[in-house]
Design a protein around this motif. Structure first.
Motif, mmCIF file in Angstrom:
data_model
loop_
_atom_site.group_PDB
_atom_site.id
_atom_site.type_symbol
_atom_site.label_atom_id
_atom_site.label_comp_id
_atom_site.label_asym_id
_atom_site.label_seq_id
_atom_site.Cartn_x
_atom_site.Cartn_y
_atom_site.Cartn_z
ATOM 1 N N VAL A 35 15.752 79.437 -7.487
ATOM 2 C CA VAL A 35 14.665 78.858 -6.701
ATOM 3 C C VAL A 35 14.136 77.617 -7.419
ATOM 4 C CG1 VAL A 35 12.313 79.265 -5.868
ATOM 5 C CG2 VAL A 35 14.051 81.038 -5.607
ATOM 6 N N ASP A 36 13.889 76.567 -6.650
ATOM 7 C CA ASP A 36 13.383 75.269 -7.114
ATOM 8 C C ASP A 36 14.421 74.399 -7.811
ATOM 9 O OD1 ASP A 36 10.848 75.661 -6.001
ATOM 10 O OD2 ASP A 36 10.087 76.624 -7.824
ATOM 11 N N ASP A 37 15.653 74.876 -8.012
ATOM 12 C CA ASP A 37 16.714 73.959 -8.453
ATOM 13 C C ASP A 37 16.895 72.919 -7.359
ATOM 14 O OD1 ASP A 37 17.308 75.181 -10.868
ATOM 15 O OD2 ASP A 37 19.032 76.291 -10.099
ATOM 16 N N TYR A 38 17.341 71.714 -7.736
ATOM 17 C CA TYR A 38 17.572 70.694 -6.722
ATOM 18 C C TYR A 38 18.927 70.034 -6.909
ATOM 19 C CZ TYR A 38 15.998 67.339 -10.296
ATOM 20 O OH TYR A 38 15.864 66.600 -11.447
ATOM 21 N N ILE A 39 19.468 69.567 -5.798
ATOM 22 C CA ILE A 39 20.784 68.938 -5.757
ATOM 23 C C ILE A 39 20.647 67.541 -5.167
ATOM 24 C CG2 ILE A 39 23.129 69.066 -4.799
ATOM 25 C CD1 ILE A 39 22.580 71.245 -6.856
ATOM 26 N N GLU A 40 21.281 66.561 -5.831
ATOM 27 C CA GLU A 40 21.278 65.174 -5.373
ATOM 28 C C GLU A 40 22.691 64.627 -5.478
ATOM 29 O OE1 GLU A 40 17.127 63.490 -7.052
ATOM 30 O OE2 GLU A 40 18.530 64.218 -8.564
ATOM 31 N N VAL A 41 22.938 63.502 -4.808
ATOM 32 C CA VAL A 41 24.242 62.850 -4.840
ATOM 33 C C VAL A 41 24.080 61.453 -5.440
ATOM 34 C CG1 VAL A 41 26.171 61.997 -3.455
ATOM 35 C CG2 VAL A 41 25.029 64.138 -2.829
ATOM 36 N N TYR A 42 24.980 61.140 -6.369
ATOM 37 C CA TYR A 42 24.984 59.825 -7.013
ATOM 38 C C TYR A 42 26.330 59.152 -6.795
ATOM 39 C CZ TYR A 42 20.589 60.371 -9.552
ATOM 40 O OH TYR A 42 19.264 60.492 -9.873
ATOM 41 N N GLY A 43 26.286 57.844 -6.744
ATOM 42 C CA GLY A 43 27.497 57.045 -6.676
ATOM 43 C C GLY A 43 27.617 56.196 -7.928
ATOM 44 N N TYR A 44 28.837 55.809 -8.250
ATOM 45 C CA TYR A 44 29.112 54.984 -9.432
ATOM 46 C C TYR A 44 30.363 54.158 -9.147
ATOM 47 C CZ TYR A 44 30.959 53.666 -13.981
ATOM 48 O OH TYR A 44 31.471 52.951 -15.021
ATOM 49 N N HIS A 45 30.439 52.982 -9.729
ATOM 50 C CA HIS A 45 31.666 52.174 -9.691
ATOM 51 C C HIS A 45 31.615 51.171 -10.841
ATOM 52 C CE1 HIS A 45 29.936 48.338 -8.469
ATOM 53 N NE2 HIS A 45 29.036 49.102 -7.865
ATOM 54 N N ASN A 46 32.751 50.579 -11.140
ATOM 55 C CA ASN A 46 32.796 49.520 -12.149
ATOM 56 C C ASN A 46 33.627 48.337 -11.630
ATOM 57 O OD1 ASN A 46 35.348 50.562 -12.371
ATOM 58 N ND2 ASN A 46 35.275 50.936 -14.571
ATOM 59 N N SER A 47 33.249 47.850 -10.472
ATOM 60 C CA SER A 47 33.995 46.764 -9.822
ATOM 61 C C SER A 47 33.637 45.381 -10.357
ATOM 62 C CB SER A 47 33.747 46.793 -8.310
ATOM 63 O OG SER A 47 32.402 46.441 -8.039
ATOM 64 N N GLY A 48 32.607 45.303 -11.199
ATOM 65 C CA GLY A 48 32.221 44.019 -11.754
ATOM 66 C C GLY A 48 30.950 43.452 -11.148
ATOM 67 N N GLY A 49 30.578 43.873 -9.975
ATOM 68 C CA GLY A 49 29.354 43.410 -9.324
ATOM 69 C C GLY A 49 28.752 44.540 -8.524
ATOM 70 N N SER A 50 27.600 44.308 -7.951
ATOM 71 C CA SER A 50 26.962 45.333 -7.122
ATOM 72 C C SER A 50 27.779 45.567 -5.855
ATOM 73 C CB SER A 50 25.544 44.903 -6.746
ATOM 74 O OG SER A 50 24.729 44.885 -7.884
ATOM 75 N N GLN A 51 27.811 46.824 -5.415
ATOM 76 C CA GLN A 51 28.493 47.205 -4.188
ATOM 77 C C GLN A 51 27.557 48.058 -3.360
ATOM 78 O OE1 GLN A 51 31.501 46.209 -3.231
ATOM 79 N NE2 GLN A 51 31.975 45.158 -5.139
ATOM 80 N N ALA A 52 27.673 47.953 -2.055
ATOM 81 C CA ALA A 52 26.841 48.768 -1.166
ATOM 82 C C ALA A 52 27.665 49.915 -0.608
ATOM 83 C CB ALA A 52 26.302 47.914 -0.025
ATOM 84 N N SER A 53 27.031 51.075 -0.541
ATOM 85 C CA SER A 53 27.669 52.169 0.186
ATOM 86 C C SER A 53 27.644 51.782 1.657
ATOM 87 C CB SER A 53 26.909 53.476 -0.049
ATOM 88 O OG SER A 53 25.604 53.392 0.482
ATOM 89 N N GLN A 54 28.568 52.303 2.405
ATOM 90 C CA GLN A 54 28.639 51.986 3.833
ATOM 91 C C GLN A 54 27.694 52.898 4.612
ATOM 92 O OE1 GLN A 54 30.611 49.355 4.970
ATOM 93 N NE2 GLN A 54 30.701 49.061 2.771
ATOM 94 N N THR A 55 27.435 52.532 5.848
ATOM 95 C CA THR A 55 26.669 53.405 6.730
ATOM 96 C C THR A 55 27.657 54.111 7.649
ATOM 97 O OG1 THR A 55 26.379 51.650 8.352
ATOM 98 C CG2 THR A 55 24.641 51.916 6.704
ATOM 99 N N GLY A 56 27.189 55.104 8.331
ATOM 100 C CA GLY A 56 28.055 55.838 9.258
ATOM 101 C C GLY A 56 27.994 57.317 8.981
ATOM 102 N N THR A 57 27.803 58.089 10.016
ATOM 103 C CA THR A 57 27.632 59.531 9.854
ATOM 104 C C THR A 57 28.930 60.249 9.497
ATOM 105 O OG1 THR A 57 27.946 59.889 12.220
ATOM 106 C CG2 THR A 57 25.682 59.562 11.448
ATOM 107 N N GLY A 58 30.062 59.649 9.787
ATOM 108 C CA GLY A 58 31.330 60.296 9.478
ATOM 109 C C GLY A 58 31.869 59.969 8.102
ATOM 110 N N THR A 59 31.345 58.924 7.463
ATOM 111 C CA THR A 59 31.877 58.499 6.170
ATOM 112 C C THR A 59 30.892 58.640 5.027
ATOM 113 O OG1 THR A 59 31.230 56.225 6.655
ATOM 114 C CG2 THR A 59 33.495 56.849 7.183
ATOM 115 N N ASN A 60 29.627 58.800 5.313
ATOM 116 C CA ASN A 60 28.597 58.950 4.282
ATOM 117 C C ASN A 60 27.696 60.106 4.669
ATOM 118 O OD1 ASN A 60 28.842 56.550 2.356
ATOM 119 N ND2 ASN A 60 29.050 55.645 4.394
#
Length: 162
Positions: free
Chosen positions: A128-153
């Protein structure tokens, strides 16, 4: 010990709710990304899953993009999360991470090509009270945006057993 009611061949009717109902897979939720999350190079970033598709048991906190185990609902939970980036370098490392109370417990590491999707899933034992979150990471050299869309994110979870 055992209890005997009736005799062989008898039919026993129980009125009301005098039976044990099978455990349902609740709490359960599905959340999607209403917009993009900018993930800086070489920096783990929490992904904003702010749109609740459903939330049975009221465990998902859309304003903070996390699942919090409700009172009386400790147990084993299945989680899955998908993050899609628009990264064009085939040598870029891109990751999706499921974190319990801030620490990585399940991760997927891949080398992205154009619009690759990182899917990560598994079973986690929660109190009880544990929490779960999702993180993203990359090393492409610059900032990247996650995409939108209910089927892919998306971020989904449900209780498997106590």
């Amino acid at each position: 010990s055992s209890i005997t009611i009736g005799e062989s061949g008898d039919t026993i009717n129980l009125a009301g709710s005098a039976y044990a109902e099978a455990e349902k897979n609740t709490p359960a939720f599905r959340a999607t990304a209403a917009g993009t999350t900018t993930v800086a190079n070489d920096t783990a970033t929490k992904i904003a899953f702010t749109t609740e598709v459903f939330d049975v048991g009221s465990g998902y906190d859309a304003s903070n993009s996390k699942f919090v185990v409700p009172s009386g609902q400790a147990g084993k939970y299945f989680f899955a999360a998908a993050i899609e980036y628009n990264i064009t370098s085939a040598t870029t490392s891109a990751r999706a991470q499921i974190r319990k109370n801030g620490s990585i417990v399940i991760a997927k590491n891949g080398y992205n090509s154009y619009y690759d999707n990182n899917l990560v899933c598994g079973v986690i034992d929660l109190a009880v009270d544990d929490y779960i979150e999702v993180y993203g990471y990359h090393n492409s050299g610059g900032s990247q945006a996650s995409q939108t869309g209910t089927g892919t994110n998306y971020f989904v979870g449900f209780k498997v057993t106590a």
